[in-house]
Design a protein around this motif. Structure first.
Motif, PDB file in Angstrom:
ATOM      1  N   SER A 195       0.809  -0.703   0.004  1.00 43.87           N
ATOM      2  CA  SER A 195       0.150   0.356   0.291  1.00 43.87           C
ATOM      3  C   SER A 195       1.152   1.431   0.528  1.00 43.87           C
ATOM      4  CB  SER A 195      -1.189  -0.146   0.970  1.00 43.87           C
ATOM      5  OG  SER A 195      -0.500  -0.492   2.466  1.00 43.87           O
ATOM      6  N   GLU A 196       1.952   1.473   1.182  1.00 47.04           N
ATOM      7  CA  GLU A 196       3.115   2.458   0.869  1.00 47.04           C
ATOM      8  C   GLU A 196       3.637   2.454  -0.920  1.00 47.04           C
ATOM      9  OE1 GLU A 196       4.017   1.314   5.136  1.00 47.04           O
ATOM     10  OE2 GLU A 196       5.559   0.834   3.807  1.00 47.04           O
ATOM     11  N   ILE A 197       4.226   1.690  -1.645  1.00 45.91           N
ATOM     12  CA  ILE A 197       4.438   1.481  -2.307  1.00 45.91           C
ATOM     13  C   ILE A 197       3.881   1.884  -4.057  1.00 45.91           C
ATOM     14  CG2 ILE A 197       5.536   0.041  -4.324  1.00 45.91           C
ATOM     15  CD1 ILE A 197       6.226  -1.751  -2.346  1.00 45.91           C
ATOM     16  N   ILE A 198       2.135   1.881  -3.727  1.00 47.48           N
ATOM     17  CA  ILE A 198       1.554   2.324  -4.641  1.00 47.48           C
ATOM     18  C   ILE A 198       1.174   3.841  -4.237  1.00 47.48           C
ATOM     19  CG2 ILE A 198      -0.993   1.596  -6.004  1.00 47.48           C
ATOM     20  CD1 ILE A 198      -0.556  -0.906  -5.616  1.00 47.48           C
ATOM     21  N   GLY A 199       1.425   3.962  -3.083  1.00 45.54           N
ATOM     22  CA  GLY A 199       0.991   4.752  -2.738  1.00 45.54           C
ATOM     23  C   GLY A 199      -1.019   5.221  -2.592  1.00 45.54           C
ATOM     24  N   GLN A 200      -1.563   6.837  -3.129  1.00 44.45           N
ATOM     25  CA  GLN A 200      -3.067   7.022  -2.944  1.00 44.45           C
ATOM     26  C   GLN A 200      -3.185   6.800  -4.047  1.00 44.45           C
ATOM     27  OE1 GLN A 200      -4.642   7.885  -0.431  1.00 44.45           O
ATOM     28  NE2 GLN A 200      -2.509   8.556   0.878  1.00 44.45           N
ATOM     29  N   LYS A 201      -4.867   5.724  -3.828  1.00 44.14           N
ATOM     30  CA  LYS A 201      -5.214   5.245  -5.104  1.00 44.14           C
ATOM     31  C   LYS A 201      -5.586   6.648  -5.856  1.00 44.14           C
ATOM     32  CE  LYS A 201      -7.603   1.363  -2.547  1.00 44.14           C
ATOM     33  NZ  LYS A 201      -9.089   0.609  -3.011  1.00 44.14           N
ATOM     34  N   SER A 202      -6.458   7.808  -5.369  1.00 41.76           N
ATOM     35  CA  SER A 202      -6.746   8.801  -6.303  1.00 41.76           C
ATOM     36  C   SER A 202      -5.684   9.867  -6.627  1.00 41.76           C
ATOM     37  CB  SER A 202      -7.837   9.841  -5.063  1.00 41.76           C
ATOM     38  OG  SER A 202      -6.921  10.897  -4.688  1.00 41.76           O
ATOM     39  N   GLU A 203      -4.697   9.220  -6.604  1.00 39.71           N
ATOM     40  CA  GLU A 203      -3.301  10.055  -7.425  1.00 39.71           C
ATOM     41  C   GLU A 203      -2.580   9.564  -8.454  1.00 39.71           C
ATOM     42  OE1 GLU A 203      -2.315  13.131  -7.067  1.00 39.71           O
ATOM     43  OE2 GLU A 203      -4.358  13.548  -5.608  1.00 39.71           O
ATOM     44  N   MET A 204      -3.069   8.224  -8.865  1.00 42.56           N
ATOM     45  CA  MET A 204      -2.448   7.406  -9.268  1.00 42.56           C
ATOM     46  C   MET A 204      -3.503   7.626 -11.086  1.00 42.56           C
ATOM     47  SD  MET A 204      -0.652   4.702 -10.078  1.00 42.56           S
ATOM     48  CE  MET A 204      -0.330   3.853  -8.466  1.00 42.56           C
ATOM     49  N   GLU A 205      -3.176   7.570 -11.762  1.00 46.67           N
ATOM     50  CA  GLU A 205      -2.855   7.604 -13.474  1.00 46.67           C
ATOM     51  C   GLU A 205      -3.325   6.296 -14.843  1.00 46.67           C
ATOM     52  OE1 GLU A 205      -3.091  11.221 -17.035  1.00 46.67           O
ATOM     53  OE2 GLU A 205      -1.551  10.626 -15.479  1.00 46.67           O
ATOM     54  N   PHE A 206      -2.150   5.569 -13.520  1.00 53.75           N
ATOM     55  CA  PHE A 206      -1.695   4.543 -14.896  1.00 53.75           C
ATOM     56  C   PHE A 206      -0.769   3.541 -14.317  1.00 53.75           C
ATOM     57  CE2 PHE A 206       0.920   2.479 -19.272  1.00 53.75           C
ATOM     58  CZ  PHE A 206      -0.384   1.712 -19.220  1.00 53.75           C
ATOM     59  N   ALA A 207      -0.937   2.453 -14.331  1.00 52.56           N
ATOM     60  CA  ALA A 207       0.280   1.315 -14.102  1.00 52.56           C
ATOM     61  C   ALA A 207       0.093   0.272 -14.947  1.00 52.56           C
ATOM     62  CB  ALA A 207      -0.095   0.970 -12.796  1.00 52.56           C
ATOM     63  N   ILE A 208       1.437  -0.348 -14.691  1.00 54.95           N
ATOM     64  CA  ILE A 208       2.016  -1.748 -15.638  1.00 54.95           C
ATOM     65  C   ILE A 208       2.928  -2.337 -14.967  1.00 54.95           C
ATOM     66  CG2 ILE A 208       3.607  -2.673 -17.197  1.00 54.95           C
ATOM     67  CD1 ILE A 208       3.893   0.347 -18.775  1.00 54.95           C
ATOM     68  N   ILE A 209       1.769  -3.575 -14.383  1.00 53.93           N
ATOM     69  CA  ILE A 209       2.252  -4.890 -13.287  1.00 53.93           C
ATOM     70  C   ILE A 209       3.013  -5.759 -13.406  1.00 53.93           C
ATOM     71  CG2 ILE A 209       1.149  -2.960 -11.485  1.00 53.93           C
ATOM     72  CD1 ILE A 209      -1.153  -5.124 -11.032  1.00 53.93           C
ATOM     73  N   SER A 210       3.148  -6.803 -12.863  1.00 56.23           N
ATOM     74  CA  SER A 210       3.225  -7.965 -13.617  1.00 56.23           C
ATOM     75  C   SER A 210       3.682  -8.533 -11.986  1.00 56.23           C
ATOM     76  CB  SER A 210       4.862  -8.537 -14.322  1.00 56.23           C
ATOM     77  OG  SER A 210       5.736  -7.820 -13.183  1.00 56.23           O
ATOM     78  N   SER A 211       3.331  -9.919 -12.326  1.00 54.89           N
ATOM     79  CA  SER A 211       3.605 -10.842 -11.334  1.00 54.89           C
ATOM     80  C   SER A 211       3.993 -12.570 -12.072  1.00 54.89           C
ATOM     81  CB  SER A 211       2.725 -11.018  -9.991  1.00 54.89           C
ATOM     82  OG  SER A 211       2.998 -11.941  -8.932  1.00 54.89           O
ATOM     83  N   PHE A 212       4.279 -13.526 -11.056  1.00 53.80           N
ATOM     84  CA  PHE A 212       4.224 -14.963 -11.633  1.00 53.80           C
ATOM     85  C   PHE A 212       3.339 -15.683 -10.862  1.00 53.80           C
ATOM     86  CE2 PHE A 212       5.874 -18.937 -10.050  1.00 53.80           C
ATOM     87  CZ  PHE A 212       5.588 -19.395 -10.829  1.00 53.80           C
ATOM     88  N   ALA A 213       3.140 -15.641  -9.418  1.00 52.88           N
ATOM     89  CA  ALA A 213       2.282 -15.852  -8.801  1.00 52.88           C
ATOM     90  C   ALA A 213       0.310 -14.749  -8.611  1.00 52.88           C
ATOM     91  CB  ALA A 213       2.461 -16.292  -7.841  1.00 52.88           C
ATOM     92  N   LEU A 214      -0.248 -15.068  -8.921  1.00 54.19           N
ATOM     93  CA  LEU A 214      -1.418 -13.573  -8.904  1.00 54.19           C
ATOM     94  C   LEU A 214      -2.567 -13.898  -8.039  1.00 54.19           C
ATOM     95  CD1 LEU A 214      -1.791 -10.719 -10.371  1.00 54.19           C
ATOM     96  CD2 LEU A 214      -2.637 -12.211 -12.223  1.00 54.19           C
TER      97      LEU A 214
END
Length: 646
Positions: A195-214
């Motif tokens: 939650s600290e890494i991603i930050g405030q939801k309202s401030e996010m504009e776009f994201a590219i994320i990845s994971s092996f297990a999801l």
């Protein structure tokens, strides 16, 4: 390509179901050295999707108008706010869930008073939701809020001044993640939460994320539903690249994998056993202010990795340029390496798809704009990526895997040289999964870690390479006793792997094994770290000092940086110390071939002294050597808790 509301209903419904599950035993294999045929993960996903859609249709036959109001980022959706295109039964489910949690908290209040001070100080799992899971066993699992000290102590001394979610890291930051089994950390160092890494939801504009297990419903809650997201994930059994919608505003893209080695092998267990090629690449978080956050993590996007296991995270915030710079096709720096990796994992076509899918105003429209539009001048670490596939010719070979590490070592001025003036390099390779080690591969890797040319390595005869003794590499991996004595015990060893057939191999490097113990406390680690120390010298890396052998002057040395006197370097990232992750060289010095099974990424940077190495290490140093005839590595397959049923 607009999706209907039933997809969103599925994510929210599954999220509510997930809160009622018992704590599971997780068993995930993250190494592909013993590749096995696997079943199709897509079938499970489709079944869940159909089930959620059918349930949604049975509860409500009318579509609701889209409500533009959004709940505050730190609150759960209430019944009244779930009208944003979600069937009414979900609102009822949410209200019932809230009432259940209120009752649960009242019933638990007396028992919580009797818990120890340590357990009582533990808070939620790090997500912005505050629910506890229902029907837990006697050993309840919690997560405590981070204790910020060190470089952030002044900024974070008052929560009214600055919340963890609002912190920025313009010069980069390496931390371990918080875990419920070591809170606060024994070494007092600050930690990261998702939650600290991603930050405030309202401030996010776009994201590219990845994971092996999801765990898609779990990670979905960290983002505002309106934010467009590209998710890089495992391909299905055929290993073909693909692009598809999985949720409103979410696009899943998968890279190509040779021979279909991207599939998952699942059996009927609380958590499946997964044998697959590892895909873990950087996370890109674009904020409305123009800031870009790049994250390199060893953790999967599942609650278990951010609650129970200790992982490593490096991140840095990148400011947007006032005006773009021209595209440079010859660039080979940090952002150029990022762009090359994004192209390899099928992000470019996914970006085009999401732009045409009602999101024409994204902050980035082409992968190559990363380097043009953001200012990377404060990034001092070197990016090392592994791109799955067969790489040929030297220009291709040195861009990936352990030859790329060799390039980074040279650029840091840490090349050991050869001959009588060569410096000695000691490696401490810590990880959560072991490979099929041979003297040839370990010497091959050590050669690159020294900064020496892979071309010179291939010039040596294959027969001579096979007869070399093991190089000075300490393989840092937990003993069986360390796992058993940890806070989670054997239950927590589900993502730590050594196979009996490996350990029993005649020439396996058993004498090179050292115990892996967390500095945080009795937690188990899913981190991957290599600490390299040069012995018998400190030096400044400039060509004028001429402290390397005479053959060190080649075209690669033109990129050498001037650095302060140092004792070595540290790698941290997704690479386990295995041939699958780092690659295997073959061919000749004129016609080299590098074969890599996994997509991996990590950062490398110099360390100035032993004190800095000890502070940054995730494990206790010096690591303790295995006692001959007494210590054995943790072997998950022999644990009662992780044996598969027929």
């Amino acid at each position: 390509m607009e999706l209907d509301d039933e997809d969103l209903a599925r994510a929210l419904a599954l999220s509510l179901e997930d809160q009622k599950k018992k704590p599971e035993i997780i068993t995930i294999s993250d190494d592909s050295d013993d590749e096995q045929p696997a079943n199709d993960e897509e079938a499970t996903f489709q079944a869940q999707l159909r089930r959620a859609i059918e349930e949604s249709k049975s509860e409500s036959s009318k579509s609701l108008a889209q409500d533009t109001s959004k709940p505050p980022p730190s609150q759960l959706p209430q019944a009244g706010s779930l009208s944003t295109g979600v069937p009414s039964f979900l609102a009822q489910r949410a209200q019932l869930e809230k009432e259940r949690l209120d009752r649960q908290k009242k019933l638990q209040s007396q028992s919580q008073r009797a818990m120890s001070k340590k357990a009582g100080s533990i808070a939620d799992s790090g997500a912005e939701s505050t629910e506890d899971e229902d029907e837990r066993p006697s050993k309840r699992r919690h997560i405590a809020s981070s204790s910020f000290t060190g470089t952030l102590s002044q900024e974070a001394s008052s929560s009214k001044v600055s919340r963890p979610e609002d912190q920025t890291f313009w010069n980069g930051e390496l931390r371990q993640t918080a875990t419920q089994f070591a809170e606060p950390r024994a070494d007092g160092l600050p930690t990261f939460r998702l939650s600290e890494i991603i930050g405030q939801k309202s401030e996010m504009e776009f994201a590219i994320i990845s994971s092996f297990a999801l765990d898609l419903p779990w990670v979905y809650q960290f983002f505002d539903p309106s934010v467009p997201v590209i998710l890089v994930a495992q391909p299905d059994a055929n290993g073909q690249a693909s692009i598809r919608n999985v949720l409103p505003h979410w696009i899943k893209t998968t890279p190509h994998l040779r021979n279909g080695y991207g599939c998952q092998h699942m059996k009927a267990r609380p958590f499946p056993l997964i044998r697959s090629v590892w895909i873990l690449t950087p996370v890109f978080l674009f904020y409305k202010t123009g800031r870009l956050r790049v994250v390199v993590s060893t953790a999967n996007l599942i609650a278990y990795d951010w609650r129970d296991m200790e992982n490593s995270v490096w991140l840095q915030d990148i400011p947007r340029r006032q005006s773009p710079i021209p595209h440079d096709p010859k660039a080979d720096d940090f952002p150029a390496t990022l762009q090359r990796m994004l192209h390899s994992i099928n992000v470019a076509p996914a970006l085009r798809t999401i732009l045409s899918d009602n999101h024409p105003n994204l902050p980035i429209k082409l992968v190559d704009e990363l380097r043009q539009k953001w200012d990377w001048s404060k990034v001092k670490v070197h990016l090392v990526a592994s791109i799955a596939g067969k790489h040929e010719t030297w220009p291709g070979v040195v861009k990936t895997g352990h030859p790329r590490l060799m390039m980074a070592v040279r650029k840091m001025g840490m090349r050991t040289g050869k001959g009588p003036r060569a410096k000695t390099l000691m490696l401490e390779a810590q990880g959560s999964s072991l490979g099929n080690f041979t003297t040839q591969w370990m010497n091959e890797f050590h050669w690159s870690a020294r900064g020496e040319s892979a071309e010179d390595w291939l010039d040596e005869s294959k027969k001579r390479r096979e007869k070399l003794p093991y190089p000075p590499i300490k393989i840092v991996f937990p003993t069986k006793k360390t796992v058993q004595d940890s806070a989670p015990g054997e239950l927590g060893g589900g993502t730590i792997f050594c196979r009996r057939k490996q350990w029993s191999t005649k020439n396996y490097p058993r004498d090179n094994f050292y115990d892996s113990k967390s500095k945080a406390g009795p937690a188990l680690m899913h981190s991957k770290m290599i600490i390299a120390t040069l012995q018998n010298n400190t030096y400044t890396a400039t060509k004028s000092q001429n402290q390397v052998s005479s053959d060190s002057e080649d075209e690669i040395d033109d990129d050498i940086q001037e650095v302060e006197p140092g004792i070595g370097w540290i790698y941290v990232g997704s690479h386990n110390f295995t041939p699958s992750a780092w690659g295997t060289l073959s061919g000749s010095s004129f016609n080299p071939t590098l074969n890599i099974n996994n997509y991996e990424v990590g950062v490398v940077f110099p360390i100035k002294d032993e004190a800095e190495a000890a502070k940054l290490a995730c494990f206790q140093r010096p690591p303790k050597k295995y006692a001959t005839g007494k210590d054995e590595p943790w072997i998950q397959e022999e644990s009662f808790y992780h044996q598969l049923e027929d």
